[in-house]
Design a protein around this motif. Structure first.
Motif, PDB file in Angstrom:
ATOM      1  N   LYS A 244     -12.701 -34.564 -31.287  1.00  0.00           N
ATOM      2  CA  LYS A 244     -12.966 -35.496 -30.186  1.00  0.00           C
ATOM      3  C   LYS A 244     -12.414 -36.879 -30.525  1.00  0.00           C
ATOM      4  O   LYS A 244     -12.513 -37.340 -31.650  1.00  0.00           O
TER       5      LYS A 244
ATOM      6  N   ASP B 239      -6.705 -38.296 -25.249  1.00  0.00           N
ATOM      7  CA  ASP B 239      -7.366 -37.916 -23.995  1.00  0.00           C
ATOM      8  C   ASP B 239      -7.067 -36.463 -23.645  1.00  0.00           C
ATOM      9  O   ASP B 239      -7.927 -35.758 -23.109  1.00  0.00           O
ATOM     10  N   GLU B 240      -5.859 -36.018 -23.948  1.00  0.00           N
ATOM     11  CA  GLU B 240      -5.465 -34.647 -23.645  1.00  0.00           C
ATOM     12  C   GLU B 240      -6.297 -33.646 -24.452  1.00  0.00           C
ATOM     13  O   GLU B 240      -6.739 -32.620 -23.916  1.00  0.00           O
TER      14      GLU B 240
ATOM     15  N   ASP C 154      -9.306 -34.274 -25.704  1.00  0.00           N
ATOM     16  CA  ASP C 154     -10.674 -34.364 -25.181  1.00  0.00           C
ATOM     17  C   ASP C 154     -10.843 -33.529 -23.913  1.00  0.00           C
ATOM     18  O   ASP C 154     -11.845 -32.836 -23.742  1.00  0.00           O
ATOM     19  N   THR C 155      -9.858 -33.571 -23.035  1.00  0.00           N
ATOM     20  CA  THR C 155      -9.901 -32.781 -21.811  1.00  0.00           C
ATOM     21  C   THR C 155      -9.859 -31.292 -22.126  1.00  0.00           C
ATOM     22  O   THR C 155     -10.607 -30.500 -21.534  1.00  0.00           O
ATOM     23  N   ALA C 156      -9.013 -30.903 -23.081  1.00  0.00           N
ATOM     24  CA  ALA C 156      -8.920 -29.489 -23.469  1.00  0.00           C
ATOM     25  C   ALA C 156     -10.233 -29.002 -24.089  1.00  0.00           C
ATOM     26  O   ALA C 156     -10.651 -27.866 -23.850  1.00  0.00           O
TER      27      ALA C 156
ATOM     28  N   ASP D 189     -13.250 -30.210 -23.380  1.00  0.00           N
ATOM     29  CA  ASP D 189     -14.187 -30.083 -22.264  1.00  0.00           C
ATOM     30  C   ASP D 189     -13.931 -28.814 -21.456  1.00  0.00           C
ATOM     31  O   ASP D 189     -14.870 -28.115 -21.062  1.00  0.00           O
ATOM     32  N   GLU D 190     -12.663 -28.500 -21.221  1.00  0.00           N
ATOM     33  CA  GLU D 190     -12.315 -27.290 -20.475  1.00  0.00           C
ATOM     34  C   GLU D 190     -12.742 -26.040 -21.247  1.00  0.00           C
ATOM     35  O   GLU D 190     -13.283 -25.102 -20.665  1.00  0.00           O
TER      36      GLU D 190
ATOM     37  N   SER E 294      -8.132 -21.000 -23.024  1.00  0.00           N
ATOM     38  CA  SER E 294      -8.485 -22.414 -23.216  1.00  0.00           C
ATOM     39  C   SER E 294      -8.490 -22.772 -24.694  1.00  0.00           C
ATOM     40  O   SER E 294      -8.038 -23.856 -25.084  1.00  0.00           O
TER      41      SER E 294
END
Length: 118
Positions: free
Chosen positions: A64, A68-69, A71-73, A75-76, A106
């Protein structure tokens, strides 16, 4: 010295005080730890129990904040993994295989973003 592609490069004969340059074994061990973490995450996807969501979060915590990429991955993946756990726990067999595949995809995307060899 500087760190470039996992290696220290000496610019001059004298190293400036306070310069950190990890030993090659340290960098290799760090990559090994990341790979072990992803192997554990793959095992969690295979098992998909209610208690595994917390472990997955703990394993991903170290990634984490990198980008940002990533972090998004993360979360997904967690969302897909939680969906898989729900499907497994409720016994919806018709949805289990595609949901497991989605969580695995994912995780593969996240592994690629973190640059851990497959």
């Amino acid at each position: 010295m500087s760190l470039r592609a996992g290696r220290c490069v000496r610019r001059s004969k004298s190293v400036q005080p306070g310069t950190f340059c990890p030993a090659p074994g340290f960098v290799a061990r760090l990559e090994e730890l990341e790979l072990d973490g992803f192997q554990r995450l793959e095992a969690l996807v295979d098992r998909a129990g209610a208690d595994d969501v917390g472990e997955a979060n703990a394993l991903l915590r170290r990634f984490k904040g990198r980008t940002d990429e990533i972090d998004t991955a993360i979360d997904e993946f967690i969302l897909d993994f939680m969906t898989l756990v729900f499907v497994v726990e409720t016994g919806e067999e018709g949805f289990e295989k595609p949901t497991r595949k989605l969580a695995g995809t994912s995780l593969s995307k996240l592994k690629h973003l973190v640059n851990v060899p497959a």
